[in-house]
Design a protein around this motif. Structure first.
Motif, mmCIF file in Angstrom:
data_model
loop_
_atom_site.group_PDB
_atom_site.id
_atom_site.type_symbol
_atom_site.label_atom_id
_atom_site.label_comp_id
_atom_site.label_asym_id
_atom_site.label_seq_id
_atom_site.Cartn_x
_atom_site.Cartn_y
_atom_site.Cartn_z
ATOM 1 N N UNK A 13 0.836 -1.212 0.000
ATOM 2 C CA UNK A 13 0.000 0.000 0.000
ATOM 3 C C UNK A 13 0.868 1.258 0.000
ATOM 4 N N UNK A 14 1.957 1.204 0.761
ATOM 5 C CA UNK A 14 2.855 2.349 0.786
ATOM 6 C C UNK A 14 3.482 2.588 -0.592
ATOM 7 N N UNK A 15 3.823 1.505 -1.271
ATOM 8 C CA UNK A 15 4.370 1.660 -2.621
ATOM 9 C C UNK A 15 3.342 2.294 -3.546
ATOM 10 N N UNK A 16 2.091 1.862 -3.436
ATOM 11 C CA UNK A 16 1.034 2.449 -4.264
ATOM 12 C C UNK A 16 0.798 3.903 -3.892
ATOM 13 N N UNK A 63 -5.456 -9.330 -3.703
ATOM 14 C CA UNK A 63 -4.148 -9.180 -4.328
ATOM 15 C C UNK A 63 -3.945 -7.883 -5.059
ATOM 16 N N UNK A 64 -4.693 -6.853 -4.707
ATOM 17 C CA UNK A 64 -4.543 -5.555 -5.354
ATOM 18 C C UNK A 64 -4.774 -4.448 -4.343
ATOM 19 N N UNK A 65 -4.115 -3.310 -4.586
ATOM 20 C CA UNK A 65 -4.364 -2.105 -3.807
ATOM 21 C C UNK A 65 -5.450 -1.305 -4.515
ATOM 22 N N UNK A 66 -6.457 -0.891 -3.760
ATOM 23 C CA UNK A 66 -7.595 -0.161 -4.336
ATOM 24 C C UNK A 66 -7.441 1.322 -3.985
ATOM 25 N N UNK A 67 -7.389 2.159 -5.029
ATOM 26 C CA UNK A 67 -7.262 3.607 -4.852
ATOM 27 C C UNK A 67 -8.608 4.219 -4.488
ATOM 28 N N UNK A 68 -8.602 5.450 -3.990
ATOM 29 C CA UNK A 68 -9.867 6.079 -3.592
ATOM 30 C C UNK A 68 -10.900 6.148 -4.712
ATOM 31 N N UNK A 69 -10.460 6.227 -5.978
ATOM 32 C CA UNK A 69 -11.419 6.293 -7.079
ATOM 33 C C UNK A 69 -11.850 4.914 -7.567
ATOM 34 N N UNK A 70 -11.421 3.860 -6.874
ATOM 35 C CA UNK A 70 -11.814 2.512 -7.247
ATOM 36 C C UNK A 70 -10.841 1.810 -8.165
ATOM 37 N N UNK A 71 -9.857 2.536 -8.678
ATOM 38 C CA UNK A 71 -8.842 1.908 -9.532
ATOM 39 C C UNK A 71 -8.016 0.926 -8.703
ATOM 40 N N UNK A 72 -7.648 -0.184 -9.295
ATOM 41 C CA UNK A 72 -6.853 -1.184 -8.590
ATOM 42 C C UNK A 72 -5.469 -1.308 -9.219
ATOM 43 N N UNK A 103 -2.436 -4.140 -9.091
ATOM 44 C CA UNK A 103 -2.084 -5.488 -8.639
ATOM 45 C C UNK A 103 -0.798 -5.466 -7.822
ATOM 46 N N UNK A 104 -0.752 -6.293 -6.810
ATOM 47 C CA UNK A 104 0.469 -6.410 -6.020
ATOM 48 C C UNK A 104 1.675 -6.681 -6.922
ATOM 49 N N UNK A 105 1.478 -7.541 -7.912
ATOM 50 C CA UNK A 105 2.591 -7.919 -8.778
ATOM 51 C C UNK A 105 3.139 -6.716 -9.543
ATOM 52 N N UNK A 106 2.315 -5.717 -9.769
ATOM 53 C CA UNK A 106 2.753 -4.511 -10.472
ATOM 54 C C UNK A 106 3.511 -3.565 -9.545
ATOM 55 N N UNK A 107 3.455 -3.818 -8.242
ATOM 56 C CA UNK A 107 4.099 -2.948 -7.262
ATOM 57 C C UNK A 107 5.394 -3.544 -6.708
ATOM 58 N N UNK A 108 5.746 -4.744 -7.142
ATOM 59 C CA UNK A 108 6.881 -5.451 -6.553
ATOM 60 C C UNK A 108 8.167 -4.658 -6.664
ATOM 61 N N UNK A 109 8.463 -4.145 -7.845
ATOM 62 C CA UNK A 109 9.736 -3.436 -8.042
ATOM 63 C C UNK A 109 9.834 -2.208 -7.140
ATOM 64 N N UNK A 110 8.725 -1.525 -6.932
ATOM 65 C CA UNK A 110 8.745 -0.343 -6.063
ATOM 66 C C UNK A 110 8.828 -0.733 -4.591
ATOM 67 N N UNK A 111 8.195 -1.843 -4.233
ATOM 68 C CA UNK A 111 8.226 -2.282 -2.833
ATOM 69 C C UNK A 111 9.635 -2.645 -2.387
ATOM 70 N N UNK A 112 10.477 -3.078 -3.330
ATOM 71 C CA UNK A 112 11.854 -3.428 -3.000
ATOM 72 C C UNK A 112 12.578 -2.242 -2.376
#
Length: 750
Positions: A168-171, A187-196, A198-207
């Motif tokens: 969530x912090x990465x998102x 398996x996804x972070x949901x933004x305030x506008x409902x956009x999601x 995926x965790x897999x799309x955030x992996x590189x940033x979470x590192x």
């Protein structure tokens, strides 16, 4: 990123999880964080936020380090992580991972404290929590003692929650909003506008983000999976379709096969052998000495078995008795011998004075050695190549195996990789590693080749480290319809020191609590109450067996208590309830009475029922068994079981585990024993070691309660009460009091 930030990311969770729910002790090594082992082999784009969760663009991997031997360990560990990570675990890859200190078992040693489990005061609970410290320091990565759920309940949920909040912090950083304004779902972070996203799309940033460790675990009311009925086991499809890959299924191209013949006197060195006939047999490549015996290498398993049978071997003899009669004589001699005194953890009132005069009730009991006898015999695949050792096997002790293999091969532990595989049963058998030691020794002779060692069924049965044989003596007194004095003495060889010595090379000092576990620690308030353990000489090398000391001591304690209650003229269930000083245990006894419609031990002519109770691994378990005496023998009709595990996480699997424990306990109580002649057991296959048959299986009804103060495991507590409940039921139906297992030595079953 600062050096401090890198260190924090590498060492997250283990240091904090080590003291979760307990006390932080001011010892540097105890508090020192453990590096995240997943970071050692990370590829570009992979994020290992905690030692239990790895994410990349392709998917999510959950690390479930407690071994699965049929009890559903991988499944419940995955659900614990997934509950907080907010994913469907069926969509993730689940693996035990490589062994490492990060996966030490913080709960498995807690049963060794000198307090019975029903005592949950500050000192007792503090000491139990402290036992995570030696587990951490000695890297005790072990599956056993019904500890998987207690160990993982907080730690694995914390891992999932930390991974979730870090993603969530990465998102949040990506889109420029506060993490508190985001939520997660499937398996996804949901933004305030409902956009999601995926965790897999955030992996590189979470590192690049230090893990968010300030997390709050979700309350049970918000659980999506845990505690729900019909929670699907994640391995059921593979097991029901025959596609699960066990150790014995492992195959590699150009693989060699091996087996061994070891000294029938387990643990004793081999002697001279003549391999000329075996060497001439088709497919045989090498015949070599190994520890305690001789190994055969050939091009398939069957040919290794045939060649092993053709070996002519002269075995060395040990210095302990070679027959069951001699073994039991040694056990009897130690019983009550001051020189064999080991410990007395329960001594209330003044038993000697209470039993000085008047009518003293006495009884003697004994139980045999028991094999583990899982369906899958011991096996391992090993390859030694360029100073590296690879091992594929089912095991409950992967770090011990890694270190022992390194010693045998003369390499550093880091040069050994242990791939832990699902197991076709264990019951404690895979807390040993003799088969891996043999496989490594033989693989060193064929460097570069995969070598698969498989024990024959006969080798597996005869070279098991069995459940200890033991004997017990009870003395007691009743007055005014009540049990007022209870004195139980137990004699057996020490199990825990032998087992730990084989694994570590170090001898455990002090007494062996397993000699009386399941008898001294029962939640009853008897005015004069004593339980004493006597250590007999080491004879047949022994090991842990499902429910450990309680497997035999539950029989001794509860059967003798039943005899005293009968002598007092009291009701077997009502007197146990009156004596019980632990409210959750009392409620378990009350529940099993309600389930069975208890109104006394007699049902009708030739029909009776017995109560069995044992508290093991902190779980009070009560059983009522109903039997019928037929012309052909005893028929077991119905079993009612009540247990309290503190919190039920998987109701379906809990019921399955209790069912299995009851069947396991009953089958062994009815029929099973290892009988020794010439230092070897006569029973070397299932035809001579027969458990309960399908047609003999009773109806079983299970009720789980949640009154306990701690969450507990349930893999073993269903076993100990089964034997005494059956013996007590047989007495109620026939008037025959049987004090020796297996019961079939004295009565027939249909």
């Amino acid at each position: 990123m600062s050096r401090a930030g890198k260190i924090a990311r590498r060492t997250f969770l283990i240091g904090s999880a080590a003291i979760a729910g307990g006390v932080a002790f001011g010892v540097y090594m105890a508090k020192k964080p453990i590096p995240n082992p997943l970071l050692d082999d990370l590829k570009d784009g992979e994020a290992a936020i905690t030692p239990f969760v790895k994410i990349d663009a392709e998917g999510i991997t959950l690390i479930t380090p407690r071994a699965d031997k049929g009890q559903g360990a991988y499944s419940i560990q995955a659900y614990l992580i997934a509950e907080e990570l907010d994913i469907d675990p069926a969509t993730a890859m689940i693996t035990p991972g490589m062994p490492g200190q990060a996966y030490y078992n913080a709960s498995v040693l807690s049963e060794g404290v000198p307090f019975p489990a029903y005592q949950d005061g500050f000192v007792a609970e503090t000491l139990r929590d402290f036992m995570s410290v030696p587990a951490k320091l000695f890297s005790i990565q072990m599956t056993g003692g019904s500890s998987t759920v207690p160990d993982g309940f907080d730690r694995m949920r914390l891992a999932g929650a930390t991974a979730r909040e870090t993603l969530k912090e990465a998102a949040a950083r990506r889109v420029g909003v506060a993490r508190g304004d985001l939520r997660t779902e499937n398996g996804a972070v949901i933004l305030p506008d409902g956009t999601s996203i995926a965790y897999t799309d955030l992996a590189a940033e979470a590192v690049e983000i230090d893990p968010v460790t300030d997390v709050t675990l979700r309350p049970a009311s918000a659980w999506r999976y845990l505690g729900k009925p019909d929670l699907p086991r994640l391995d059921m499809l593979r097991k029901c379709t025959g596609t699960e890959v066990y150790g014995i299924d492992m195959e590699f191209q150009d693989m060699l096969h091996a087996t061994v013949r070891a000294n029938p006197a387990v643990g004793t060195a081999g002697a001279r052998f003549d391999a000329s006939a075996a060497e001439a047999m088709r497919g045989v490549e090498k015949i070599l000495p190994v520890s305690n015996g001789v190994g055969v290498i050939a091009n398939n398993t069957w040919r290794t078995f045939q060649a092993a049978e053709a070996l002519q071997i002269e075995w060395s003899a040990p210095d302990y008795p070679g027959t069951s009669d001699g073994i039991f004589a040694a056990l009897e001699q130690a019983l009550g011998d001051p020189d064999s005194y080991d410990h007395r953890q329960r001594d209330e009132g003044d038993v000697d004075v209470a039993l000085e005069a008047g009518d003293v009730i006495e009884a003697r009991y004994r139980i045999p050695y028991l094999a583990h006898a899982p369906m899958e015999p011991m096996n391992a695949v090993v390859r030694v190549l360029d100073g590296q050792v690879e091992i594929w096997t089912g095991t409950q002790i992967p770090l011990f195996i890694r270190d022992r293999a390194a010693t045998i091969a003369g390499v550093a532990p880091e040069a050994v990789k242990v791939y832990v595989l699902p197991m076709g049963g264990s019951f404690g058998h895979r807390l040993e590693m003799t088969h891996v030691e043999q496989a490594v020794e033989l693989a060193l002779a064929v460097p570069g080749r995969h070598l698969k060692l498989t024990w024959s069924r006969e080798e597996d049965m005869s070279h098991d480290y069995p459940r200890p044989a033991s004997v017990a003596a009870g003395r007691g007194k009743v007055a005014d319809g009540k049990v007022v004095a209870f004195d139980l003495s137990v004699s057996q060889s020490a199990m825990a020191p032998e087992w730990f010595g084989r694994l570590s090379g170090m001898s455990l000092p002090g007494p062996d609590a397993t000699i009386t576990t399941g008898s001294w620690d029962q939640p009853f308030d008897i005015p004069d109450y004593r339980v004493t353990g006597y250590r007999a000489p080491s004879m047949v090398p022994v090991s842990s067996w499902r429910s450990v000391g309680a497997s035999g001591n539950g029989f001794y304690h509860d059967c003798f208590l039943d005899e005293l209650i009968h002598a007092a003229g009291a009701d077997p269930l009502a007197e146990r309830i009156r004596l019980c000083l632990h409210e959750p245990a009392r409620k378990v006894l009350e529940a099993v009475g309600e389930m069975s419609g208890w109104d006394g031990p007699s049902i009708a002519e030739g029909r009776g029922r017995g109560v069995g109770f044992c508290m093991s691994f902190g779980v009070p378990c009560a059983q009522v068994i109903e039997v019928t005496q037929t012309e052909a023998g005893i028929r077991i009709d119905q079993v009612y079981v009540a247990v309290d595990v503190g919190e039920v996480l998987d109701p379906t699997n809990l019921e399955a585990q209790v069912f299995g424990g009851v069947i396991f306990g009953l089958g062994h109580a009815m029929n099973c024993a290892l009988t020794y002649e010439g230092h070897a057991p006569l029973e070397t296959n299932y035809h001579a070691y027969e458990g309960m048959r399908l047609y003999q299986a009773p109806q079983i009804e299970v009720r789980a309660l949640s009154n306990g103060s701690r969450i507990r495991g349930v893999g073993e507590p269903g076993v100990p009460p089964a034997a005494p409940a059956l013996a007590n039921a047989i007495f109620a139906a026939t008037g025959q009091r049987i004090r020796e297992l297996p019961l079939s030595k004295h009565i027939d079953f249909v």
